[in-house]
Structures are given as C-alpha cells and as structure tokens.
Design a protein around this motif. Structure first.
Motif, PDB file in Angstrom:
ATOM      1  N   ALA A   1     -59.965  -5.061 -20.831  1.00 43.14           N
ATOM      2  CA  ALA A   1     -59.136  -4.174 -21.653  1.00 43.14           C
ATOM      3  C   ALA A   1     -59.597  -4.143 -23.109  1.00 43.14           C
ATOM      4  O   ALA A   1     -59.588  -3.095 -23.754  1.00 43.14           O
ATOM      5  CB  ALA A   1     -57.679  -4.592 -21.569  1.00 43.14           C
ATOM      6  N   GLU A   2     -60.020  -5.311 -23.632  1.00 43.27           N
ATOM      7  CA  GLU A   2     -60.368  -5.347 -25.063  1.00 43.27           C
ATOM      8  C   GLU A   2     -61.613  -4.517 -25.376  1.00 43.27           C
ATOM      9  O   GLU A   2     -61.888  -4.210 -26.532  1.00 43.27           O
ATOM     10  CB  GLU A   2     -60.542  -6.788 -25.531  1.00 43.27           C
ATOM     11  N   GLN A   3     -62.360  -4.111 -24.314  1.00 42.66           N
ATOM     12  CA  GLN A   3     -63.557  -3.293 -24.560  1.00 42.66           C
ATOM     13  C   GLN A   3     -63.218  -1.899 -25.092  1.00 42.66           C
ATOM     14  O   GLN A   3     -64.113  -1.149 -25.489  1.00 42.66           O
ATOM     15  CB  GLN A   3     -64.398  -3.165 -23.288  1.00 42.66           C
ATOM     16  N   ILE A   4     -61.942  -1.535 -25.075  1.00 37.54           N
ATOM     17  CA  ILE A   4     -61.608  -0.246 -25.704  1.00 37.54           C
ATOM     18  C   ILE A   4     -62.064  -0.230 -27.154  1.00 37.54           C
ATOM     19  O   ILE A   4     -62.401   0.818 -27.699  1.00 37.54           O
ATOM     20  CB  ILE A   4     -60.094   0.081 -25.625  1.00 37.54           C
ATOM     21  N   ALA A   5     -62.127  -1.366 -27.774  1.00 37.65           N
ATOM     22  CA  ALA A   5     -62.619  -1.438 -29.162  1.00 37.65           C
ATOM     23  C   ALA A   5     -64.064  -0.967 -29.237  1.00 37.65           C
ATOM     24  O   ALA A   5     -64.435  -0.160 -30.094  1.00 37.65           O
ATOM     25  CB  ALA A   5     -62.498  -2.867 -29.684  1.00 37.65           C
ATOM     26  N   THR A   6     -64.885  -1.455 -28.289  1.00 44.08           N
ATOM     27  CA  THR A   6     -66.297  -1.092 -28.274  1.00 44.08           C
ATOM     28  C   THR A   6     -66.464   0.408 -28.064  1.00 44.08           C
ATOM     29  O   THR A   6     -67.194   1.091 -28.809  1.00 44.08           O
ATOM     30  CB  THR A   6     -67.016  -1.844 -27.141  1.00 44.08           C
ATOM     31  N   ILE A   7     -65.765   0.919 -27.042  1.00 40.53           N
ATOM     32  CA  ILE A   7     -65.881   2.345 -26.726  1.00 40.53           C
ATOM     33  C   ILE A   7     -65.448   3.201 -27.912  1.00 40.53           C
ATOM     34  O   ILE A   7     -66.141   4.138 -28.325  1.00 40.53           O
ATOM     35  CB  ILE A   7     -65.028   2.672 -25.487  1.00 40.53           C
TER      36      ILE A   7
ATOM     37  N   GLY B   1     -57.068   4.146 -35.888  1.00 39.89           N
ATOM     38  CA  GLY B   1     -56.231   4.702 -34.816  1.00 39.89           C
ATOM     39  C   GLY B   1     -56.351   3.876 -33.552  1.00 39.89           C
ATOM     40  O   GLY B   1     -55.345   3.553 -32.897  1.00 39.89           O
ATOM     41  N   GLY B   2     -57.588   3.509 -33.219  1.00 38.62           N
ATOM     42  CA  GLY B   2     -57.809   2.687 -32.031  1.00 38.62           C
ATOM     43  C   GLY B   2     -57.126   1.335 -32.153  1.00 38.62           C
ATOM     44  O   GLY B   2     -56.567   0.814 -31.186  1.00 38.62           O
ATOM     45  N   TRP B   3     -57.153   0.819 -33.368  1.00 35.35           N
ATOM     46  CA  TRP B   3     -56.537  -0.491 -33.618  1.00 35.35           C
ATOM     47  C   TRP B   3     -55.030  -0.434 -33.342  1.00 35.35           C
ATOM     48  O   TRP B   3     -54.466  -1.312 -32.706  1.00 35.35           O
ATOM     49  CB  TRP B   3     -56.823  -0.895 -35.061  1.00 35.35           C
ATOM     50  N   LEU B   4     -54.375   0.655 -33.800  1.00 37.29           N
ATOM     51  CA  LEU B   4     -52.940   0.815 -33.553  1.00 37.29           C
ATOM     52  C   LEU B   4     -52.655   0.794 -32.055  1.00 37.29           C
ATOM     53  O   LEU B   4     -51.766   0.083 -31.572  1.00 37.29           O
ATOM     54  CB  LEU B   4     -52.432   2.130 -34.149  1.00 37.29           C
TER      55      LEU B   4
ATOM     56  N   ILE C   1     -53.095  -2.729 -30.555  1.00 31.47           N
ATOM     57  CA  ILE C   1     -51.959  -3.625 -30.804  1.00 31.47           C
ATOM     58  C   ILE C   1     -50.821  -3.318 -29.829  1.00 31.47           C
ATOM     59  O   ILE C   1     -50.230  -4.198 -29.216  1.00 31.47           O
ATOM     60  CB  ILE C   1     -51.457  -3.473 -32.250  1.00 31.47           C
ATOM     61  N   LYS C   2     -50.537  -2.005 -29.687  1.00 28.70           N
ATOM     62  CA  LYS C   2     -49.474  -1.587 -28.776  1.00 28.70           C
ATOM     63  C   LYS C   2     -49.740  -2.069 -27.359  1.00 28.70           C
ATOM     64  O   LYS C   2     -48.830  -2.377 -26.600  1.00 28.70           O
ATOM     65  CB  LYS C   2     -49.359  -0.049 -28.775  1.00 28.70           C
ATOM     66  N   LEU C   3     -51.041  -2.077 -26.995  1.00 24.34           N
ATOM     67  CA  LEU C   3     -51.395  -2.477 -25.636  1.00 24.34           C
ATOM     68  C   LEU C   3     -51.505  -3.998 -25.510  1.00 24.34           C
ATOM     69  O   LEU C   3     -51.906  -4.511 -24.468  1.00 24.34           O
ATOM     70  CB  LEU C   3     -52.725  -1.825 -25.225  1.00 24.34           C
ATOM     71  N   GLY C   4     -51.186  -4.690 -26.572  1.00 22.73           N
ATOM     72  CA  GLY C   4     -51.169  -6.142 -26.524  1.00 22.73           C
ATOM     73  C   GLY C   4     -52.533  -6.799 -26.655  1.00 22.73           C
ATOM     74  O   GLY C   4     -52.760  -7.906 -26.171  1.00 22.73           O
ATOM     75  N   ILE C   5     -53.488  -6.078 -27.300  1.00 19.17           N
ATOM     76  CA  ILE C   5     -54.801  -6.682 -27.521  1.00 19.17           C
ATOM     77  C   ILE C   5     -54.823  -7.329 -28.896  1.00 19.17           C
ATOM     78  O   ILE C   5     -54.308  -6.765 -29.864  1.00 19.17           O
ATOM     79  CB  ILE C   5     -55.911  -5.614 -27.409  1.00 19.17           C
ATOM     80  N   ASP C   6     -55.440  -8.474 -28.953  1.00 13.49           N
ATOM     81  CA  ASP C   6     -55.431  -9.234 -30.195  1.00 13.49           C
ATOM     82  C   ASP C   6     -56.238  -8.518 -31.281  1.00 13.49           C
ATOM     83  O   ASP C   6     -57.337  -8.025 -31.045  1.00 13.49           O
ATOM     84  CB  ASP C   6     -56.043 -10.616 -29.943  1.00 13.49           C
ATOM     85  N   SER C   7     -55.648  -8.432 -32.459  1.00 10.66           N
ATOM     86  CA  SER C   7     -56.251  -7.755 -33.592  1.00 10.66           C
ATOM     87  C   SER C   7     -57.646  -8.290 -33.926  1.00 10.66           C
ATOM     88  O   SER C   7     -58.586  -7.543 -34.135  1.00 10.66           O
ATOM     89  CB  SER C   7     -55.340  -7.920 -34.800  1.00 10.66           C
TER      90      SER C   7
ATOM     91  N   PHE D   1     -60.194  -7.245 -31.471  1.00 13.42           N
ATOM     92  CA  PHE D   1     -60.497  -5.826 -31.639  1.00 13.42           C
ATOM     93  C   PHE D   1     -61.548  -5.626 -32.728  1.00 13.42           C
ATOM     94  O   PHE D   1     -62.561  -4.957 -32.536  1.00 13.42           O
ATOM     95  CB  PHE D   1     -59.215  -5.055 -31.985  1.00 13.42           C
ATOM     96  N   PHE D   2     -61.321  -6.263 -33.880  1.00 15.35           N
ATOM     97  CA  PHE D   2     -62.260  -6.046 -34.992  1.00 15.35           C
ATOM     98  C   PHE D   2     -63.600  -6.706 -34.750  1.00 15.35           C
ATOM     99  O   PHE D   2     -64.642  -6.177 -35.139  1.00 15.35           O
ATOM    100  CB  PHE D   2     -61.645  -6.519 -36.311  1.00 15.35           C
ATOM    101  N   LEU D   3     -63.571  -7.844 -34.060  1.00 16.47           N
ATOM    102  CA  LEU D   3     -64.819  -8.524 -33.721  1.00 16.47           C
ATOM    103  C   LEU D   3     -65.683  -7.626 -32.841  1.00 16.47           C
ATOM    104  O   LEU D   3     -66.876  -7.414 -33.097  1.00 16.47           O
ATOM    105  CB  LEU D   3     -64.500  -9.827 -32.982  1.00 16.47           C
ATOM    106  N   LEU D   4     -65.056  -7.069 -31.823  1.00 18.34           N
ATOM    107  CA  LEU D   4     -65.797  -6.199 -30.904  1.00 18.34           C
ATOM    108  C   LEU D   4     -66.263  -4.932 -31.608  1.00 18.34           C
ATOM    109  O   LEU D   4     -67.359  -4.432 -31.356  1.00 18.34           O
ATOM    110  CB  LEU D   4     -64.928  -5.846 -29.689  1.00 18.34           C
ATOM    111  N   THR D   5     -65.406  -4.416 -32.475  1.00 15.29           N
ATOM    112  CA  THR D   5     -65.792  -3.208 -33.221  1.00 15.29           C
ATOM    113  C   THR D   5     -67.033  -3.479 -34.048  1.00 15.29           C
ATOM    114  O   THR D   5     -67.976  -2.692 -34.056  1.00 15.29           O
ATOM    115  CB  THR D   5     -64.634  -2.761 -34.138  1.00 15.29           C
ATOM    116  N   ARG D   6     -67.039  -4.639 -34.714  1.00 15.89           N
ATOM    117  CA  ARG D   6     -68.180  -4.958 -35.567  1.00 15.89           C
ATOM    118  C   ARG D   6     -69.451  -5.137 -34.737  1.00 15.89           C
ATOM    119  O   ARG D   6     -70.524  -4.691 -35.119  1.00 15.89           O
ATOM    120  CB  ARG D   6     -67.885  -6.218 -36.377  1.00 15.89           C
TER     121      ARG D   6
END
Ligand SMILES: Nc1ncnc2c1ncn2[C@@H]1O[C@H](COP(=O)(O)OP(=O)(O)OP(=O)(O)O)[C@@H](O)[C@H]1O
Ligand SMILES: [Mg+2]
Lengths: 283, 293
Positions: free
Chosen positions: B113-119, B198-201, B204-210, B213-218
C-alpha cells in the motif's frame, strides 16, 4: 516658396510605382515628388489607394514595380536594417493613432526615444513633456490610450510621431472623424511643425477645407492613378472655375471632387456602370 | 456517384443523408490533406520565428548595448503565471489525492500500500506536473498572448512598431517567449510539490505512515528525474509561447476581431497537440537513454 524649393532635389521621389493586391490593381504608374519643407496633400475618394501609397512611402509595402526614394535613397530594395535607419528619420501618424494600448500615453511618446537613443530617463521625461505640450496633452501623460477620445488619440499619435524630431512626417487622415475645432487645431499643428521645424509633410485627407488650409502643393488620386499634381493656387483656381470653361473630363472630375458636388463626371461614371444588368443576372 | 442517381423508391431523406455523408467524407479527406500541408508550412514559419527570437536573445546576451527589456520580461512573467497559480494548485492537488486512492486497492492486495507514494511521485515529477502545467498555461498564457498580439495587428500597432524601426520580435515576442518558458518551469515545480502534498493527504487518510510516505517519495525522485521533468516543462512552455506569438502575429489587419478569435482558439488547440506530441517524443528519447531507471 515652391519656386525656391523646386531647385533642390526632392526629399521624396516616387517613379512609376505600380502595385496590385491579387487581381486588383491598386496603384498604377505613380510619379510624385515632394520637396523639403513643403506640405503635400494627397486627396482622393475612398478606396482609391491613398493609404496604400503612404504605406509604400514608409516601407511597409514593397511595390510590384517602380522606385521610391526617400532622402535620395532607394527604399524599395532596402534590407530591414537599412530601412530602419531611414525610418528613424521620419514619423507617421496613423489613421487610428495606433498607440500601443498596453502603455500609457507618456510611455508611448517615450518609446522611440527610449529605444533609439542613449538618453537618461530624466532627459526623456522632459522631452516627452515638451512633445505632449505641443499637442496639448501634457496633463494626460499617465492615461492609457483606451481612456482617450478619438481626437486625443490622434494628437498623442502625433506627439509620438515627432518624438525623434523627424525630417518627414506622414499623416493618414489626420482630421477625419474629428470635430471642426479639433480638426482646425490639428491643421494648425501641421502648419506649425512644418514651418517652425522645417519638417516636410505628406498629408492624406479628403477633408477639402483642411486640405486647402494646409497645402503648399496638392495631388489628386483617382482609382490608383494620379490625375494632377500642382500648387494649391492652381487647385483653388480649378475649384472656382465654371464647368463650361473646363474642356477636359479630368479637370471636371477634379473640380467636382474639390467642390463635393453630387453632379459631375464622378457620379456619371457610376450611372453608366452595369448595375442593372448585374441585378438582373442574379434573379 | 450512384447515390446521386435518382431512384424513386429510395426515401428522399435517406438519399440526402448518404449524399451528405459522402460529401462529408470527401471534405474530411480534403481537409486532412490541406491541414497536413498547412501544418508543415506553419512549422516552417514558426522555426523561422524561433530562430529570429533566438538571434535576438543571443545578441542581447553578447552585445551590451542591445536591449532586451527586462521590465517587459517581469511584467509578462507576472501576467503569464500568477493568475494560473490557483487553478494549478487546485487541479494538481486533486489529482494528487485521486491517483493514489485509485491505486491503493490493487497495491494493498500485494501488501504494498505504501507504494502509492512512489507512483504518485513518479507521475507528478515525470509526467503530470509538466504536462498539466503546460496545458493550463496554454489556456491562460497562450490564449491571452495570441489575443493580445492579434489585436495589436488589427489596431495597426504592429505596423506602427515597424514604422518606428522597432522589431516586434525583439519588442514583443522575445519577452513573451522567455516569460512562458520561465513560468512553465516555475509553476511545474509548484505543481509537482502540490501533487505530492495531495498524495500525502490521501496516504494519511489511508493509514500510511507520513515518514514512510516521504521516504518513498524521495527515493522515487532522482535528480535526473526532477531535471528531465523541468526540461520537458521548458520545452512545453516554449511551444505554448511560440504558437501563441506566431498565431497572434499571423492575424491579418483586415480579419478584425474574427481573426483574433480564431488565433486564440487555435492557439489552445495547437498548443495542446504540440505538447502531447512533444511529450511522446521526450518519452522515447528518455527511454532510449535509460533515464527511466
Ligand atoms: N493588404 C491589402 N490586401 C488586399 N487589398 C488591399 C489591401 N490594402 C488595401 N487594399 C485594397 O486597395 C484599395 C485601396 O485601399 P486604400 O486603403 O489605399 O484606400 P484609401 O484611399 O486609403 O481609402 P480611404 O480613404 O477609405 O482610407 C482598396 O480597394 C482596398 O480594398
Ligand atoms: Mg485610408
């Protein structure tokens, strides 16, 4: 005055100028000389090619045939940079004023000075004030062109045209659509500029009063052909003479135009046209 | 042409329909050919305009007394970009919220689920940031530039510039081109960031750790990824500015407000086509140079 000037070479010299737009021949074999310091008025009916002639003189249109010399230099074959050197020596007042609408009146007048000289801002400001005062618009320097009336736009356009102290000024219908007083003011301005600054002026107009007020010499254009170039005096005589005395059709035609008569060869041409056949053909 | 042979049984309206269909197809074929020819001609003329503008810029850079008009540039940048900021923020943040939400169920099945950050990050920086910004700017900046220049033609302003020995390319085209390029790049940066937000919001709603999220984004965004995105943005901006200036200045004085209207709508349509085509070209180039790994 014309006697004296005519010995010098003309400052504008047009020879055998011919131009067509598509199949429509707009100018045919135009020959015209304008001498330094005189006001040449170009007259003619609507659509006869006056503005087109003016556009040739400022290098906006290239002729099909013929030569155009300004300051004794052929401009019809010039490259853009050469032409720009010549353009800095004349000014033009467009029919609509043609101010840059996104700039204030003051900036419009300052534009050619800013772009073509290395003067500092304070000097430019003073020059702009002087030019605007000449056309009675000094208080309106900070207005946008859209906030001006038609006559004010024309005067602002004139202030811009004289910004770089040109040697030749071209005017396209300077007094068309203006009230009589403003129109007379513009006429006076044209005369003043010409006399005081020794500017040569070419004025396109079909306001006869204004033409006879300002002209040194006049030129009558009809359907792209020059009918007559002569001094104002000659044209005045022609206007005052009676029809019976005029032997040739051409003079009668000019006389009708000068007087603004409804009766005459100009209108008779129209009657002879194929209007009826044209109508009937469509039915 | 048998459908035009008179046959009494055939209902009149059907024959009319067939006729107009054939006629329509013929028109369409002819139009395609003439559009193709026109497009080629236009690309040629636009390249000339671009070459002239580049010449002016180069001379401005290397010859000190040649003025470029920094004041114009600032004014144009404000006008091109500032009004578009709210709409870019709105659209990009909404896309940033929607995209991860739609990916979430599939990824969740694989426990990723946390891969949504990457996508979300890849989509934002490589594709949607530059693309959406440029498309929005074609409406904001492109249309207004074309309308402005077209109106200047019809009101004799361009001819007046020529008669004052001022080159419209230097005076009008260059500041507008530079402004659209710079603003597309700057607004793309905003668009990228907003989409990540927007993805971050959503995350969070989906219960993924902030932090995750930022680690994967980076991790998803390399420097090359970021820069290629901005390169795309610059080229898209150039296309929008070039098409707008070209079509605006191509209005003929006698076409009046009709010509200006045409130039404006055509600018938006042509810009979007050009942006999408350029995007495809970029993708091919980046792929073949392995910039996607
Ligand atoms: N760019 C152009 N393309 C095609 N035809 C043109 C063009 N410019 C002018 N014409 C035609 O040339 C003729 C002369 O036009 P021009 O503008 O010179 O007339 P004019 O004498 O200035 O008239 P007016 O007194 O109404 O201003 C007109 O018939 C016009 O339709
Ligand atoms: Mg005219």
């Amino acid at each position: 005055m014309t006697e004296k000037t005519e010995q010098k070479p003309p400052i504008i010299e047009v020879r055998a100028l011919t131009k067509s737009f598509g199949s429509q021949q707009v100018l045919t074999g135009i020959n015209l000389d304008v001498y330094e310091g005189e006001i040449m008025v170009v007259m003619g009916g609507s659509g006869c090619g006056k503005s087109t002639l003016l556009r040739h003189l400022i290098g906006s249109i290239v002729p099909d045939k013929g030569s155009i010399k300004l300051f004794n230099r052929e401009i019809s074959t010039m490259s853009e940079p050469e032409l720009n050197d010549v353009r800095k020596r004349f000014g033009i007042l467009f029919q609509s004023g043609a101010l840059i609408n996104s700039m204030t009146v003051g900036d419009n007048v300052a534009l050619p000075i800013r772009e073509h000289t290395a003067l500092d801002e304070r000097t430019i400001e003073i020059m702009v004030k002087i030019k605007l005062e000449l056309v009675n618009l000094r208080e309106h320097a900070d207005k946008m062109p859209a906030q001006l009336s038609g006559g004010m736009k024309k005067r602002a356009g004139l202030a811009r045209a004289i910004a770089l102290d040109p040697q030749i000024l071209f005017y396209d219908e300077p007094s068309a659509g203006l009230d009589p007083v403003t129109s007379a003011e513009i006429d006076q301005l044209i005369i003043d500029l010409t006399r005081k600054l020794n500017v040569t002026s070419v004025v396109v107009t079909h306001e006869m009063d204004s033409a006879f007020t300002i002209a040194d010499r006049m030129c009558m254009l009809d359907k792209g052909i020059i009918l007559k170039v002569d001094t104002r005096r000659e044209f005045e005589l022609l206007r005052e003479s009676s029809v019976e005395k005029l032997s040739n059709q051409r003079d009668q035609l000019i006389r009708q135009f000068l007087r603004g008569d409804a009766e005459g060869p100009l209108t008779r041409c129209k009657e002879k046209s194929n209007y009826e056949e044209d109508l009937l053909e469509r039915v | 042409m048998n459908q035009s042979t008179p046959s009494t049984e055939q209902p009149d309206n059907l024959r009319g329909l067939v006729h107009s269909l054939v006629h329509g197809l013929a028109l369409l074929g002819g139009a395609t050919i003439s559009i193709g020819g026109k497009a080629l001609g236009m690309i040629g003329s636009m390249s000339l305009l671009l070459a002239e503008a580049t010449g002016v810029v180069l001379r401005g850079v290397f010859v000190p007394q040649q003025r470029l008009g920094q004041a114009h540039l600032m004014a144009q940048m404000v006008r091109v970009g500032v009004r578009a900021i709210p709409i870019i923020v709105l659209i990009q943040s909404v896309i940033g919220m929607i995209l991860p939400l739609q990916m979430f169920p599939e990824l969740d099945k694989f426990g990723q689920a946390e891969q949504i950050a990457t996508i979300n990050a890849i989509a934002a920086f490589r594709e949607l940031g530059p693309l959406m910004t440029a498309i929005i700017l074609s409406g904001f900046a492109g249309a207004s530039i074309a309308a402005e220049l077209g109106t200047m033609v019809t009101s004799e302003e361009i001819e007046a510039l020529h008669s004052m020995a001022l080159n419209p390319v230097r005076f009008l085209v260059v500041p507008r081109l530079l402004a659209t390029i710079i603003m597309t790049v700057l607004l793309t940066v905003i668009a990228d960031i907003v989409m990540v937000a927007g993805g971050w919001l959503t995350a969070i709603k989906l219960g993924i750790d902030s932090d995750i999220f930022f680690l994967l984004t980076r991790d998803a965004i390399s420097m090359t990824g970021f820069l290629t995105g901005l390169t795309k943005a610059a080229v898209f901006g150039l296309l929008v500015g070039l098409i707008a200036c070209f079509l605006g200045l191509s209005v003929k004085p006698w076409q009046g407000s009709d010509g200006v209207g045409h130039a404006t709508t055509n600018t938006v349509v042509y810009s979007i086509v050009a942006i999408v085509v350029a995007d495809a070209v970029f993708t091919v180039i980046f792929y073949s140079y392995g910039m996607f790994t």
